[in-house]
Design a protein around this motif. Structure first.
Motif, PDB file in Angstrom:
ATOM      1  N   TYR A 126       0.832  -1.210   0.000  1.00  0.00           N
ATOM      2  CA  TYR A 126       0.000   0.000   0.000  1.00  0.00           C
ATOM      3  C   TYR A 126       0.865   1.258   0.000  1.00  0.00           C
ATOM      4  N   ILE A 127       1.877   1.277   0.870  1.00  0.00           N
ATOM      5  CA  ILE A 127       2.709   2.477   0.996  1.00  0.00           C
ATOM      6  C   ILE A 127       3.630   2.661  -0.202  1.00  0.00           C
ATOM      7  N   PHE A 128       4.343   1.597  -0.582  1.00  0.00           N
ATOM      8  CA  PHE A 128       5.405   1.752  -1.581  1.00  0.00           C
ATOM      9  C   PHE A 128       4.916   1.633  -3.029  1.00  0.00           C
ATOM     10  N   VAL A 129       3.846   0.875  -3.247  1.00  0.00           N
ATOM     11  CA  VAL A 129       3.343   0.736  -4.619  1.00  0.00           C
ATOM     12  C   VAL A 129       2.170   1.683  -4.859  1.00  0.00           C
ATOM     13  N   ALA A 130       1.118   1.547  -4.042  1.00  0.00           N
ATOM     14  CA  ALA A 130      -0.060   2.408  -4.220  1.00  0.00           C
ATOM     15  C   ALA A 130       0.230   3.857  -3.852  1.00  0.00           C
ATOM     16  N   GLY A 131       1.278   4.089  -3.054  1.00  0.00           N
ATOM     17  CA  GLY A 131       1.631   5.442  -2.662  1.00  0.00           C
ATOM     18  C   GLY A 131       2.860   5.964  -3.377  1.00  0.00           C
ATOM     19  N   PHE A 132       4.033   5.464  -3.001  1.00  0.00           N
ATOM     20  CA  PHE A 132       5.312   5.959  -3.511  1.00  0.00           C
ATOM     21  C   PHE A 132       5.431   5.825  -5.029  1.00  0.00           C
ATOM     22  N   LEU A 133       5.338   4.598  -5.542  1.00  0.00           N
ATOM     23  CA  LEU A 133       5.484   4.373  -6.979  1.00  0.00           C
ATOM     24  C   LEU A 133       4.350   5.019  -7.762  1.00  0.00           C
ATOM     25  N   ASN A 134       3.165   4.951  -7.232  1.00  0.00           N
ATOM     26  CA  ASN A 134       1.992   5.540  -7.877  1.00  0.00           C
ATOM     27  C   ASN A 134       2.189   7.044  -8.099  1.00  0.00           C
ATOM     28  N   ALA A 135       2.725   7.737  -7.103  1.00  0.00           N
ATOM     29  CA  ALA A 135       2.944   9.181  -7.223  1.00  0.00           C
ATOM     30  C   ALA A 135       3.933   9.500  -8.335  1.00  0.00           C
ATOM     31  N   ALA A 136       5.001   8.703  -8.445  1.00  0.00           N
ATOM     32  CA  ALA A 136       5.992   8.918  -9.504  1.00  0.00           C
ATOM     33  C   ALA A 136       5.375   8.678 -10.875  1.00  0.00           C
ATOM     34  N   LEU A 137       4.560   7.634 -10.993  1.00  0.00           N
ATOM     35  CA  LEU A 137       3.895   7.345 -12.263  1.00  0.00           C
ATOM     36  C   LEU A 137       2.907   8.452 -12.630  1.00  0.00           C
ATOM     37  N   THR A 138       2.216   8.972 -11.636  1.00  0.00           N
ATOM     38  CA  THR A 138       1.198  10.004 -11.878  1.00  0.00           C
ATOM     39  C   THR A 138       1.817  11.299 -12.386  1.00  0.00           C
ATOM     40  N   ILE A 139       2.889  11.754 -11.754  1.00  0.00           N
ATOM     41  CA  ILE A 139       3.508  13.002 -12.220  1.00  0.00           C
ATOM     42  C   ILE A 139       4.164  12.797 -13.581  1.00  0.00           C
ATOM     43  N   SER A 140       4.637  11.578 -13.852  1.00  0.00           N
ATOM     44  CA  SER A 140       5.193  11.292 -15.181  1.00  0.00           C
ATOM     45  C   SER A 140       4.113  11.377 -16.246  1.00  0.00           C
ATOM     46  N   MET A 141       2.969  10.763 -15.973  1.00  0.00           N
ATOM     47  CA  MET A 141       1.861  10.770 -16.922  1.00  0.00           C
ATOM     48  C   MET A 141       1.346  12.178 -17.155  1.00  0.00           C
ATOM     49  N   LYS A 142       1.210  12.960 -16.094  1.00  0.00           N
ATOM     50  CA  LYS A 142       0.728  14.334 -16.214  1.00  0.00           C
ATOM     51  C   LYS A 142       1.682  15.180 -17.049  1.00  0.00           C
ATOM     52  N   THR A 143       2.978  15.026 -16.812  1.00  0.00           N
ATOM     53  CA  THR A 143       3.976  15.784 -17.553  1.00  0.00           C
ATOM     54  C   THR A 143       3.968  15.411 -19.033  1.00  0.00           C
ATOM     55  N   LEU A 144       3.812  14.139 -19.319  1.00  0.00           N
ATOM     56  CA  LEU A 144       3.810  13.673 -20.705  1.00  0.00           C
ATOM     57  C   LEU A 144       2.591  14.165 -21.477  1.00  0.00           C
ATOM     58  N   ILE A 145       1.407  14.128 -20.855  1.00  0.00           N
ATOM     59  CA  ILE A 145       0.219  14.567 -21.584  1.00  0.00           C
ATOM     60  C   ILE A 145       0.224  16.089 -21.765  1.00  0.00           C
ATOM     61  N   PHE A 146       0.773  16.822 -20.804  1.00  0.00           N
ATOM     62  CA  PHE A 146       0.907  18.261 -20.974  1.00  0.00           C
ATOM     63  C   PHE A 146       1.890  18.577 -22.092  1.00  0.00           C
ATOM     64  N   SER A 147       2.965  17.816 -22.157  1.00  0.00           N
ATOM     65  CA  SER A 147       3.951  18.018 -23.219  1.00  0.00           C
ATOM     66  C   SER A 147       3.319  17.792 -24.582  1.00  0.00           C
ATOM     67  N   GLY A 148       2.560  16.687 -24.690  1.00  0.00           N
ATOM     68  CA  GLY A 148       1.890  16.390 -25.946  1.00  0.00           C
ATOM     69  C   GLY A 148       0.901  17.467 -26.335  1.00  0.00           C
ATOM     70  N   PHE A 149       0.176  18.007 -25.342  1.00  0.00           N
ATOM     71  CA  PHE A 149      -0.795  19.057 -25.641  1.00  0.00           C
ATOM     72  C   PHE A 149      -0.099  20.332 -26.124  1.00  0.00           C
TER      73      PHE A 149
END
Length: 207
Positions: A126-149
């Motif tokens: 819960y902490i390391f995958v749903a929290g830690f890793l999830n946060a890194a994936l989320t900011i990566s995805m947000k940055t990529l879609i903003f870049s594409g836009f």
């Protein structure tokens, strides 16, 4: 874009049990407190080019605390507040709502659902995958879609976006993951009843 963003917010609002929520004062304080906590986090922006500013998100913590419906409403409220205070432009509110809130927040909650459904339910997962890793994936995805836009809308060419926006992403991954991971750890240890997605019987008991 404003139609899609507002539609998602309305769907979230429609499915909230407002009678139950209004009857629980603790949930009021928790929801609005979480929304207010995001405001200074999102105000701390840095960037070279206008429209290519970066900041920490904190959306993963909000998703795990409040769930998809209320979390989406409160993160949208945070965006409304920083736009009202002048840290974001009203002309880009539709883009920020859809690409900066609705999509990354929903993605973060989806990652949690996948970990809950397919991974072993343990506190560290819960902490390391749903929290830690999830946060890194989320900011990566947000940055990529903003870049594409930005490239798709001809605001900047790909090289400019790469040099002034995407190049900063590696510097954000660990701090974003650490920020959310630490917040989730503290909440799970000291205030587990504040976490809508966490139950001791799922992640701790008999493990």
């Amino acid at each position: 874009m404003i139609i899609l963003g507002v539609l998602a917010v309305l769907i979230a609002a429609w499915n909230v049990d407002w009678r139950d929520w209004l009857a629980d004062t603790t949930r009021h304080h928790l929801s609005f407190g979480a929304a207010i906590a995001l405001v200074p986090l999102w105000m701390l922006q840095a960037g070279v080019k206008e429209g290519l500013e970066v900041h920490f998100l904190g959306l993963t913590t909000l998703a795990l605390m409040l769930g998809w419906r209320m979390g989406l409403l409160m993160s949208s409220l945070s965006l409304l507040l920083i736009t009202f205070f002048g840290f974001e432009s009203w002309s880009t509110f539709d883009v920020n709502l859809l690409l900066g809130v609705v999509i990354p927040f929903s993605f973060s909650y989806l990652v949690f659902l996948l970990t809950y459904s397919y991974l072993y339910r343990h506190l560290f997962v819960y902490i390391f995958v749903a929290g830690f890793l999830n946060a890194a994936l989320t900011i990566s995805m947000k940055t990529l879609i903003f870049s594409g836009f930005m490239v798709w809308s001809d605001q900047y060419n790909w090289q400019t976006v790469l040099d002034n926006y995407l190049s900063v992403l590696p510097l954000l991954l660990f701090p974003e993951a650490l920020l959310n991971g630490m917040a989730i750890t503290v909440l799970v240890v000291f205030k587990p009843h504040w976490m809508r997605t966490y139950l001791d019987r799922d992640y701790l008991i008999n493990k």
